[in-house]
Design a protein around this motif. Structure first.
Motif, PDB file in Angstrom:
ATOM      1  N   GLN A 213       0.798  -1.222   0.000  1.00 24.92           N
ATOM      2  CA  GLN A 213       0.000   0.000   0.000  1.00 24.92           C
ATOM      3  C   GLN A 213       0.837   1.282   0.000  1.00 24.92           C
ATOM      4  O   GLN A 213       0.279   2.375  -0.041  1.00 24.92           O
ATOM      5  CB  GLN A 213      -0.921   0.009   1.233  1.00 24.92           C
ATOM      6  N   GLU A 214       2.151   1.168   0.024  1.00 19.81           N
ATOM      7  CA  GLU A 214       3.015   2.347   0.152  1.00 19.81           C
ATOM      8  C   GLU A 214       3.402   2.885  -1.213  1.00 19.81           C
ATOM      9  O   GLU A 214       3.876   2.141  -2.065  1.00 19.81           O
ATOM     10  CB  GLU A 214       4.269   1.993   0.949  1.00 19.81           C
ATOM     11  N   ARG A 215       3.201   4.184  -1.420  1.00 18.58           N
ATOM     12  CA  ARG A 215       3.604   4.823  -2.671  1.00 18.58           C
ATOM     13  C   ARG A 215       4.424   6.088  -2.447  1.00 18.58           C
ATOM     14  O   ARG A 215       5.099   6.554  -3.357  1.00 18.58           O
ATOM     15  CB  ARG A 215       2.364   5.190  -3.507  1.00 18.58           C
TER      16      ARG A 215
END
Length: 230
Positions: A213-215
């Motif tokens: 989920q990390e961007r």
């Protein structure tokens, strides 16, 4: 051929802003948050599960790196090496955030994600990359000249990116853009002689290995936090 194993970590999570006023805190003194402590312990548990044993442990001396190293070692069985402080490996020093014009915030905060980067490139209007190299590279070379086989170094995001760039480029004095260093992440490097480095892993997160989920980058999140509090 004999190579030594280096586990290069970034410190766990901290807060750089006062929780009440939102004012920036002195980066040199901030401690780990509760989440940062948990991240460091998770890394320690991973090392313990893999039966990793350190014969050298180094931190920069700033509280967040010493606390991270201590939390990692607390999860390992048996006696552990003393934590050594190498102040020359402290994080690159930023300038006054309030001195940055609002229109320039995004560019200034994300400068090190983009290229080209030179010795004159400054971190948040403060210390230059050339100044970072002048203190960090000799300290690194001294550590590499000393005897050890498996070491843990707990340092900082920009310092780690500089050292990783130096090693993967065959020993050049340059910082490649685009490195991400999550809180308490683990990088794995096998080091031989000059110009001989094998990069085995980068930015491993013991709590969330794939980070699906990390961007955002660390600096993008810091900018969002600064803008929200400002």
């Amino acid at each position: 051929m004999t190579r030594r194993r280096l586990y290069l970590m970034r410190h766990g999570a901290v807060s750089y802003f006062d929780p009440v006023s939102g004012a920036p805190l002195q980066a040199e003194t901030v401690p780990l948050t509760a989440a940062g402590q948990d991240q460091a312990r998770a890394a320690g548990l991973l090392f313990a599960a893999q039966n990793v044993r350190f014969d050298r442990v180094v931190c920069s001396g700033l509280p967040r790196t010493r606390q991270t190293a201590a939390a990692v070692l607390a999860e390992l069985p048996g006696p552990q090496p003393a934590i050594e402080e190498v102040p020359a490996l402290r994080e690159i020093h930023g300038g006054r955030l309030r001195d940055i014009a609002p229109a320039e915030l995004d560019a200034v905060f994300t400068t090190l994600q983009r290229g080209p980067l030179t010795d004159d490139t400054r971190f948040l209007g403060g210390e230059s990359l050339g100044e970072l190299w002048a203190r960090a590279l000799p300290a690194t070379q001294r550590l590499l000249a000393e005897p050890w086989d498996c070491a843990l170094w707990v340092l900082h995001g920009v310092v780690n990116a500089a050292l990783l760039s130096h090693w993967v480029s065959g020993g050049q004095r340059l910082l490649l853009p685009g490195w991400q260093q999550d809180p308490a992440c683990i990088n794995i490097v096998d080091l031989g002689g000059p110009g001989d480095a094998l990069l085995r892993a980068v930015n491993l997160n013991a709590q969330d290995l794939l980070r699906p989920q990390e961007r955002l980058s660390t600096m993008e999140k810091l900018l969002a936090d600064f803008t929200r509090r400002g």
